[in-house]
Design an enzyme around this catalytic site. Sequence first.
Site, mmCIF file in Angstrom:
data_model
loop_
_atom_site.group_PDB
_atom_site.id
_atom_site.type_symbol
_atom_site.label_atom_id
_atom_site.label_comp_id
_atom_site.label_asym_id
_atom_site.label_seq_id
_atom_site.Cartn_x
_atom_site.Cartn_y
_atom_site.Cartn_z
ATOM 1 C CG HIS A 75 79.106 28.669 118.145
ATOM 2 N ND1 HIS A 75 78.558 28.233 117.028
ATOM 3 C CD2 HIS A 75 80.461 28.239 118.432
ATOM 4 C CE1 HIS A 75 79.187 27.429 116.375
ATOM 5 N NE2 HIS A 75 80.535 27.264 117.562
ATOM 6 C CE1 TYR A 203 69.999 26.673 115.584
ATOM 7 C CE2 TYR A 203 68.323 24.687 115.533
ATOM 8 C CZ TYR A 203 69.325 25.466 116.212
ATOM 9 O OH TYR A 203 69.994 25.090 117.347
ATOM 10 N N PRO A 296 64.800 18.527 120.036
ATOM 11 C CG PRO A 296 66.338 17.083 118.604
ATOM 12 C CD PRO A 296 64.857 17.215 119.248
ATOM 13 C CE LYS A 300 67.034 26.954 125.896
ATOM 14 N NZ LYS A 300 68.217 27.069 125.638
ATOM 15 C CE1 TYR A 388 69.329 27.709 119.654
ATOM 16 C CE2 TYR A 388 71.476 28.562 120.341
ATOM 17 C CZ TYR A 388 70.883 27.613 119.543
ATOM 18 O OH TYR A 388 71.569 26.656 118.810
HETATM 19 P P1 RFL Z 1 70.430 10.711 129.737
HETATM 20 O O1 RFL Z 1 71.825 11.363 129.222
HETATM 21 O O2 RFL Z 1 69.746 9.871 128.875
HETATM 22 O O3 RFL Z 1 70.902 9.667 130.881
HETATM 23 C C1 RFL Z 1 70.354 8.613 131.743
HETATM 24 C C2 RFL Z 1 71.400 7.640 131.904
HETATM 25 O O4 RFL Z 1 70.495 6.599 132.570
HETATM 26 C C3 RFL Z 1 70.592 5.404 132.244
HETATM 27 N N1 RFL Z 1 69.620 4.404 132.574
HETATM 28 C C4 RFL Z 1 69.645 3.496 133.682
HETATM 29 N N2 RFL Z 1 70.570 3.176 134.644
HETATM 30 C C5 RFL Z 1 70.388 2.177 135.631
HETATM 31 N N3 RFL Z 1 69.269 1.558 135.451
HETATM 32 C C6 RFL Z 1 68.185 1.860 134.344
HETATM 33 N N4 RFL Z 1 67.079 1.129 134.542
HETATM 34 C C7 RFL Z 1 68.347 2.801 133.665
HETATM 35 N N5 RFL Z 1 67.699 3.253 132.322
HETATM 36 C C8 RFL Z 1 68.522 4.185 131.966
HETATM 37 C C9 RFL Z 1 71.066 5.542 130.874
HETATM 38 O O5 RFL Z 1 71.899 4.529 130.203
HETATM 39 C C10 RFL Z 1 71.884 6.635 130.832
HETATM 40 O O6 RFL Z 1 73.044 6.583 130.690
HETATM 41 O O7 RFL Z 1 69.667 11.771 130.729
HETATM 42 P P2 RFL Z 1 70.041 12.822 131.522
HETATM 43 O O8 RFL Z 1 71.039 12.846 132.302
HETATM 44 O O9 RFL Z 1 68.649 13.462 131.963
HETATM 45 O O10 RFL Z 1 70.391 13.885 130.147
HETATM 46 C C11 RFL Z 1 69.611 14.400 129.006
HETATM 47 C C12 RFL Z 1 70.158 14.638 127.873
HETATM 48 O O11 RFL Z 1 70.960 13.436 127.576
HETATM 49 C C13 RFL Z 1 69.397 14.994 126.671
HETATM 50 O O12 RFL Z 1 68.309 15.781 127.166
HETATM 51 C C14 RFL Z 1 69.951 15.655 125.504
HETATM 52 O O13 RFL Z 1 70.961 14.838 124.854
HETATM 53 C C15 RFL Z 1 69.147 16.123 124.502
HETATM 54 N N6 RFL Z 1 69.500 16.700 123.320
HETATM 55 C C16 RFL Z 1 70.205 18.227 123.422
HETATM 56 N N7 RFL Z 1 70.118 18.968 124.644
HETATM 57 C C17 RFL Z 1 70.798 20.139 124.580
HETATM 58 O O14 RFL Z 1 70.709 20.695 125.709
HETATM 59 N N8 RFL Z 1 71.452 20.549 123.661
HETATM 60 C C18 RFL Z 1 71.565 19.764 122.481
HETATM 61 O O15 RFL Z 1 71.825 20.646 121.446
HETATM 62 C C19 RFL Z 1 70.881 18.700 122.186
HETATM 63 N N9 RFL Z 1 70.763 18.005 121.121
HETATM 64 C C20 RFL Z 1 69.567 16.044 122.313
HETATM 65 C C21 RFL Z 1 70.157 16.873 121.062
HETATM 66 C C22 RFL Z 1 69.454 14.867 122.123
HETATM 67 C C23 RFL Z 1 69.354 14.393 120.901
HETATM 68 N N10 RFL Z 1 68.835 12.751 120.921
HETATM 69 C C24 RFL Z 1 69.678 11.563 120.425
HETATM 70 C C25 RFL Z 1 67.867 12.481 121.937
HETATM 71 C C26 RFL Z 1 70.297 16.120 119.888
HETATM 72 C C27 RFL Z 1 69.823 14.868 119.771
HETATM 73 C C28 RFL Z 1 69.867 14.193 118.581
HETATM 74 C C1 PHB Z 2 74.058 19.422 117.567
HETATM 75 O O1 PHB Z 2 75.192 19.891 117.533
HETATM 76 O O2 PHB Z 2 74.113 18.344 117.932
HETATM 77 C C2 PHB Z 2 72.670 20.346 117.975
HETATM 78 C C3 PHB Z 2 72.895 21.789 117.768
HETATM 79 C C4 PHB Z 2 71.688 22.424 117.722
HETATM 80 C C5 PHB Z 2 70.557 21.680 118.174
HETATM 81 C C6 PHB Z 2 70.480 20.511 118.259
HETATM 82 C C7 PHB Z 2 71.627 19.781 118.255
HETATM 83 O O3 PHB Z 2 69.457 22.596 118.434
#
Ligand code: RFL
Ligand code: PHB
Length: 394
Positions: A75, A203, A296, A300, A388
Amino acid sequence: MSTRRTQVAIIGAGPAGLMLSHLLHLHGIESVVLEVRDRAYVEHRVRAGVLEQGTVDLLQDSGIGERLLREGQPHEAINLQFQGERHRLAMTELTGRRITVYGQQEVVKDLIAQRLADDGLIVFEADGLTVDGVDGDDPVVRYRVDGVQHELHADFVAGCDGSYGVSKDAVPDGVLTTYERTYPFAWLGILAQAAPAVHELIYARHENGFALYSLRSPQVSRLYLQVAPDEDLAQWPDERVWAELHTRLELDGDPVRVTEGPVLEKGITPMRSLVVEPMQHRRLFLAGDAVHIVPPTGAKGMNLAIADARLLGRAFDAWYARSDRELLDAYTATALRRVWRAQHFSWWMTSMLHRFDGHDPYEEQLALSQLRYATTSQAYARSLAENYVGLLDV
Ligand code: RFL
Ligand code: PHB
């Protein structure tokens, strides 16, 4: 009980833990990944979707980019929408760099497949995990699988276990400092079998609250709505979600109409900002959501998790290849520079785009003025865009 030894014990099979394990393997360093959930669960958890160019480059340079290259969607712009107008922010024109839309669970699937193809060990359904001895020379991680107790001894422990993880608990009281902010709202997100009506993210700031139009593929849309922090999902049947998305995302006289389709997934995510430091203690190194969380709005979180893994990969390589501890010692300071930049950017995007019930009209006008500035001044737009798409050197 079974006992085994490895060089780096990694807790968590999210983007941070899996990426680290993969990078260590490329440096000839052995690791074991311990994950509390089963494989299907981690491979289907719908979360982030936006990869910075630096993240894409790392995945590609380390041999994980084949499907990403085929299926990821580059994108070159995002849209900022407010006061009934939509403005295109041409990120690539402004920065020379781009983002790629590719689901986090796809990154996780690709990393798991590669680790297994390289004979890497990932233990799924590791229950009751505890970390001990990180102050000494022989840290140990204890866990159960199917009721059987296991002990994993390691040179180092990498805590990549996300926001509800336990590895931080191994740090003695009084060592860690927490910086935190919660926001008075949450995001309700849906994944829908519906061809996106847009090919660049929108957004939107609306008087009913924020909305985001994102996507996963030409057939699948990803959309979000700002809702109350304690919102009950049961109050949001699909028809209400779609109605609100139409209201917040569509503009008078504009051809973009939100395409509806079967809702594949629906969930609510609370919004918070958090930094825990230092990100290391003796033989324990913490990465990703375990030590920093961003709302989110700046896309990042996953990128930061992968950036931490990259730093740790290099630092462990320097240690094992040359007994050089400098990068390991500098890990927290180096990582925090990027983390705090992303904290500010995510907080700023969040403040500018959401409706704050507690805000007075003065604060509302300030938010609108920033949006207006970001969409009229090239300098301000470039600043937004470079954050971004991801800063190279922070
Ligand atoms: P994770 O992905 O949470 O992985 C951690 C893993 O550890 C496991 N765990 C355990 N394992 C063993 N023993 C225990 N006691 C444990 N406790 C936990 C868990 O089951 C899991 O598998 O962390 P990590 O690797 O640091 O990654 C971080 C990302 O997942 C997170 O920052 C992103 O998803 C945030 N996020 C976004 N990030 C972006 O860069 N771009 C985005 O567009 C973006 N959009 C988002 C998001 C997060 C969202 N939610 C649901 C929080 C959109 C949403 C809606
Ligand atoms: C997504 O596609 O899940 C998404 C995109 C941009 C954001 C957060 C989540 O800022």
